[in-house]
Design a protein around this motif. Structure first.
Motif, PDB file in Angstrom:
ATOM      1  N   ASP A  61       0.749  -1.275   0.133  1.00  0.00           N
ATOM      2  CA  ASP A  61       0.058   0.075  -0.024  1.00  0.00           C
ATOM      3  C   ASP A  61       0.862   1.330   0.051  1.00  0.00           C
ATOM      4  OD1 ASP A  61       1.027  -0.297   2.443  1.00  0.00           O
ATOM      5  OD2 ASP A  61      -0.964  -0.401   3.516  1.00  0.00           O
ATOM      6  N   ASP A  62       2.221   1.118  -0.050  1.00  0.00           N
ATOM      7  CA  ASP A  62       3.058   2.162  -0.129  1.00  0.00           C
ATOM      8  C   ASP A  62       3.274   2.504  -1.500  1.00  0.00           C
ATOM      9  OD1 ASP A  62       4.421  -0.027  -0.117  1.00  0.00           O
ATOM     10  OD2 ASP A  62       6.172   0.572   1.104  1.00  0.00           O
ATOM     11  N   LEU A  63       3.183   1.604  -2.277  1.00  0.00           N
ATOM     12  CA  LEU A  63       3.337   1.843  -3.926  1.00  0.00           C
ATOM     13  C   LEU A  63       2.262   1.984  -4.692  1.00  0.00           C
ATOM     14  CD1 LEU A  63       6.387  -0.642  -4.271  1.00  0.00           C
ATOM     15  CD2 LEU A  63       6.530   1.801  -3.821  1.00  0.00           C
ATOM     16  N   LEU A  64       1.208   0.964  -4.380  1.00  0.00           N
ATOM     17  CA  LEU A  64       0.129   0.877  -5.212  1.00  0.00           C
ATOM     18  C   LEU A  64      -0.696   2.008  -5.143  1.00  0.00           C
ATOM     19  CD1 LEU A  64      -1.073  -2.836  -5.180  1.00  0.00           C
ATOM     20  CD2 LEU A  64       0.470  -1.509  -6.992  1.00  0.00           C
ATOM     21  N   PRO A  65      -1.555   2.564  -6.347  1.00  0.00           N
ATOM     22  CA  PRO A  65      -2.633   3.549  -5.806  1.00  0.00           C
ATOM     23  C   PRO A  65      -3.488   2.976  -4.966  1.00  0.00           C
ATOM     24  CG  PRO A  65      -2.190   3.186  -8.285  1.00  0.00           C
ATOM     25  CD  PRO A  65      -1.492   2.124  -7.585  1.00  0.00           C
ATOM     26  N   PRO A  66      -4.112   3.970  -4.039  1.00  0.00           N
ATOM     27  CA  PRO A  66      -5.008   3.511  -2.985  1.00  0.00           C
ATOM     28  C   PRO A  66      -6.079   2.900  -3.139  1.00  0.00           C
ATOM     29  CG  PRO A  66      -4.163   5.577  -2.376  1.00  0.00           C
ATOM     30  CD  PRO A  66      -3.928   5.531  -3.842  1.00  0.00           C
ATOM     31  N   ASP A  67      -6.903   3.299  -4.136  1.00  0.00           N
ATOM     32  CA  ASP A  67      -8.101   2.641  -4.789  1.00  0.00           C
ATOM     33  C   ASP A  67      -7.974   1.422  -4.968  1.00  0.00           C
ATOM     34  OD1 ASP A  67      -9.750   4.682  -4.001  1.00  0.00           O
ATOM     35  OD2 ASP A  67      -9.825   5.655  -6.002  1.00  0.00           O
ATOM     36  N   LEU A  68      -6.374   1.133  -5.990  1.00  0.00           N
ATOM     37  CA  LEU A  68      -6.201  -0.418  -6.448  1.00  0.00           C
ATOM     38  C   LEU A  68      -5.831  -1.219  -5.384  1.00  0.00           C
ATOM     39  CD1 LEU A  68      -5.565  -2.216  -8.754  1.00  0.00           C
ATOM     40  CD2 LEU A  68      -3.454  -1.201  -8.970  1.00  0.00           C
ATOM     41  N   ALA A  69      -5.095  -0.723  -4.438  1.00  0.00           N
ATOM     42  CA  ALA A  69      -4.769  -1.692  -3.333  1.00  0.00           C
ATOM     43  C   ALA A  69      -5.848  -1.717  -2.354  1.00  0.00           C
ATOM     44  CB  ALA A  69      -3.828  -1.015  -2.377  1.00  0.00           C
ATOM     45  N   GLU A  70      -6.928  -1.044  -2.241  1.00  0.00           N
ATOM     46  CA  GLU A  70      -8.251  -1.427  -1.476  1.00  0.00           C
ATOM     47  C   GLU A  70      -9.004  -2.480  -2.171  1.00  0.00           C
ATOM     48  OE1 GLU A  70     -12.010   0.692   0.265  1.00  0.00           O
ATOM     49  OE2 GLU A  70     -10.265   2.141  -0.316  1.00  0.00           O
ATOM     50  N   GLU A  71      -9.054  -2.556  -3.413  1.00  0.00           N
ATOM     51  CA  GLU A  71      -9.755  -3.601  -4.119  1.00  0.00           C
ATOM     52  C   GLU A  71      -8.973  -4.866  -4.114  1.00  0.00           C
ATOM     53  OE1 GLU A  71     -12.999  -3.666  -5.534  1.00  0.00           O
ATOM     54  OE2 GLU A  71     -13.038  -1.512  -4.381  1.00  0.00           O
ATOM     55  N   LEU A  72      -7.699  -4.787  -4.262  1.00  0.00           N
ATOM     56  CA  LEU A  72      -7.043  -6.104  -4.285  1.00  0.00           C
ATOM     57  C   LEU A  72      -7.033  -6.640  -3.011  1.00  0.00           C
ATOM     58  CD1 LEU A  72      -3.895  -5.285  -6.450  1.00  0.00           C
ATOM     59  CD2 LEU A  72      -5.819  -6.418  -7.128  1.00  0.00           C
ATOM     60  N   ALA A  73      -7.231  -5.901  -1.789  1.00  0.00           N
ATOM     61  CA  ALA A  73      -7.155  -6.493  -0.534  1.00  0.00           C
ATOM     62  C   ALA A  73      -8.406  -7.386   0.127  1.00  0.00           C
ATOM     63  CB  ALA A  73      -7.078  -5.177   0.388  1.00  0.00           C
ATOM     64  N   ARG A  74      -9.474  -7.035  -0.884  1.00  0.00           N
ATOM     65  CA  ARG A  74     -10.753  -7.737  -0.752  1.00  0.00           C
ATOM     66  C   ARG A  74     -10.325  -9.163  -1.126  1.00  0.00           C
ATOM     67  NH1 ARG A  74     -14.630  -5.322  -4.835  1.00  0.00           N
ATOM     68  NH2 ARG A  74     -16.144  -6.979  -4.015  1.00  0.00           N
TER      69      ARG A  74
END
Length: 414
Positions: A61-74
């Motif tokens: 989450d320090d590198l990916l765009p926040p919206d992308l990281a949040e969706e992948l975290a699902r």
């Protein structure tokens, strides 16, 4: 889905991701939320290596765009299950007529992961089990999937991830996934860990049941628990008890037995009604050679002393560090970021100032990765320890890391 269909689907997801990256490079705006939703939907269906890679990426989450990281975290907690008809086919191959072996099998899975899913079952004797079922056909398409994932990982260079880091990550992923298909090895690990840690009365490891297990189904006694990710709002005393148990267990794993649980995502851990730590999954256990552990402790000691030259020497001992190495200023910044967690007395793992500084430092470390060049096994060990660190953060742990590590450092009296 047939192999050719899987390949087309993976390539399509890769093309969509590449398109988003190109738009940002050309000064445009990418809809990272929409891309993340597409990746979540596609990878939830495909399972396997690509889903596992996305789960790992979601931690960046320090590198990916926040919206992308949040969706992948699902994908760590909400992945769509495989249809029951497909899972039932595997169970019938294992057991024959299911009604003859079980009073009931829940069609909705207890948990869904990248390589298999878990269903509760009740025997005719009234005993509740969990059945970890490997996704049908996954073993047959694994190598083909890995080849496509390697192509997809080239997109990491758009995030300025060094090629050496991508290559090492791929090798780590491939070895891990091949190992996760070996349910016999996982059953052996469960039995070994149960015997080894029987003295830790606040630790629970489910018992494997060989009479109900096979190549693609691993059966265990059911142990109820509240997932670690749901404990963030729990009573502080409970969270602290679980955190201390987790820290004690990890220390013994590493320094007494030379092994480490290498899949630290929060879904693999829970707390039972007595506040004991439950470990559900031992599909990824890695050896930690004594020489590697000693070199890492040399690095930790040099870091705590703020000795940049000694940190560089420790990286050489680990088998990394190419050319001139990283700038000494980066070593010093790393020492300043890490040291607060090892000050005397209890340190608060929930202190946002510490992880904010670590996150700010992370891109600089990655940018120097082509010169640091840590070996692949060290990267896996580092990623694993980082995952366990974030589990302690989720629990809001308060631990005296100074006291815990003092006797383990190379300079400690014998």
């Amino acid at each position: 889905m047939r192999e050719s269909g899987r390949t087309r689907r993976l390539l399509g997801l890769g093309a969509r991701t590449g398109g988003a990256l190109i738009r940002t490079r050309l000064g445009g705006q990418a809809d990272w939320r929409a891309l993340g939703e597409a990746l979540f939907e596609g990878l939830s269906e495909l399972k396997g290596p690509a889903m596992k890679l996305a789960q790992i990426m979601s931690q960046w989450d320090d590198l990916l765009p926040p919206d992308l990281a949040e969706e992948l975290a699902r994908l760590q907690r909400q992945a769509e299950p495989m249809p029951w008809a497909d899972i039932r086919h595997t169970l019938v191959e294992q057991y024959g007529e299911l009604d003859a072996r079980f009073r009931e099998i829940e069609q909705r899975p207890f948990a869904s992961a990248s390589m298999g899913q878990v269903h509760r079952a009740v025997t005719h004797d009234g005993e509740t089990l969990v059945l970890k079922v490997q996704y049908p056909g996954l073993a047959e398409v694994l190598e083909s999937d890995l080849a496509q994932v390697r192509r997809l990982m080239r997109l990491g260079r758009w995030f300025k991830v060094p090629q050496a880091r991508l290559d090492a990550l791929f090798e780590e992923l491939a070895v891990s996934l091949r190992g996760e298909l070996d349910y016999h090895a996982e059953a052996e690990a469960l039995a070994r860990y149960r015997a080894r840690y029987a003295h830790l009365d606040r630790l629970v490891i489910p018992e494997p049941l060989p009479e109900f297990s096979g190549p693609r189904v691993l059966a265990m006694r059911y142990v109820a628990g509240t997932p670690l990710r749901e404990l963030e709002e729990a009573d502080h005393e409970l969270r602290q008890q679980v955190a201390v148990t987790l820290a004690d267990w990890l220390t013994e794993e590493l320094f007494t037995h030379g092994e480490l649980h290498a899949d630290p995502h929060a879904g693999n851990f829970a707390a039972d009604e007595a506040g004991r730590l439950v470990i559900y999954d031992l599909g990824a256990v890695i050896p930690v050679p004594e020489a590697r552990l000693t070199a890492m402790m040399h690095l930790l000691e040099a870091t705590l002393e703020g000795d940049a030259m000694a940190m560089d020497a420790a990286l050489l001992e680990l088998g990394g560090r190419q050319g001139q190495g990283a700038p000494l200023s980066l070593y010093r910044e790393s020492a300043e970021a890490v040291s607060p967690l090892f000050q005397p007395g209890e340190q608060d793992f929930g202190d946002v100032r510490v992880h904010r500084r670590l996150r700010e430092l992370s891109p600089k470390v990655w940018a120097a990765m082509d010169r640091l060049q840590p070996p692949a096994d060290t990267l896996l060990l580092s990623r694993t320890l980082n995952g366990h660190y974030w589990n302690l953060v989720r629990l809001g742990a308060r631990l005296d890391m100074h006291a815990r590590t003092r006797a383990l450092l190379p300079s400690a009296p014998a």
